[in-house]
Scaffold this motif. Structure first.
Motif, PDB file in Angstrom:
ATOM      1  N   ARG A  15       0.853  -1.189   0.000  1.00 32.08           N
ATOM      2  CA  ARG A  15       0.000   0.000   0.000  1.00 32.08           C
ATOM      3  C   ARG A  15       0.883   1.230   0.000  1.00 32.08           C
ATOM      4  O   ARG A  15       1.828   1.327   0.782  1.00 32.08           O
ATOM      5  N   VAL A  22       0.651   5.497   0.022  1.00 24.30           N
ATOM      6  CA  VAL A  22      -0.231   6.632   0.265  1.00 24.30           C
ATOM      7  C   VAL A  22       0.566   7.920   0.155  1.00 24.30           C
ATOM      8  O   VAL A  22       1.462   8.172   0.980  1.00 24.30           O
ATOM      9  N   GLY A  27       0.362   4.437  -5.824  1.00 18.57           N
ATOM     10  CA  GLY A  27      -0.485   5.129  -4.877  1.00 18.57           C
ATOM     11  C   GLY A  27      -1.672   5.750  -5.588  1.00 18.57           C
ATOM     12  O   GLY A  27      -1.824   5.623  -6.802  1.00 18.57           O
TER      13      GLY A  27
END
Length: 127
Positions: A3, A5, A118
């Motif tokens: 992940r 971000v 992202g």
């Protein structure tokens, strides 16, 4: 699960600065190739800067001398320091990653492909 971000985008005037951050989870930065891309609606995504397997950076000609990529392996965070911003830098900026590839001699290396992205952060530079 990987992940990414991004954060730090915003609106600045010409000549201003911004620092983008890309917080990663699900993997270790030390084992991944990292890069920043940007995209303007209606145009292809372009590579801005990247870090290779030895930590060496490469930059698009349009940002050389103005942008700096860096990472903090301890914090699993990638940064993009952007100085002397121009209106043509306006775009959505994306953090990208991929696990380092394995060479025939057992060495790890980076190429220009990325598998994880992202959601992007908007950077707007006004004149």
């Amino acid at each position: 699960q990987v992940r990414l971000v991004e954060s730090g985008g915003g609106s600045v005037q010409t000549g201003g600065s911004l620092r983008l951050s890309c917080a990663a989870s699900g993997f270790s930065y030390s084992r991944y190739c990292m890069a920043w891309f940007r995209q303007v609606p209606g145009k292809e995504r372009e590579a801005v800067t990247s870090l290779d397997n030895e930590g060496h950076s490469q930059y698009a000609d349009s940002v050389k001398g103005r942008f700096t990529i860096s990472k903090d392996n301890g914090k699993n965070t990638l940064y993009l320091q952007m100085n002397s911003l121009k209106p043509e830098d306006t775009a959505i900026y994306y953090c990208a990653a991929r696990e380092k590839l394995l060479g025939a001699r057992g060495n790890r290396y980076c190429d220009t492909t990325y598998t994880d992205w992202g959601q992007g952060t908007q950077v707007t530079v006004s004149s």
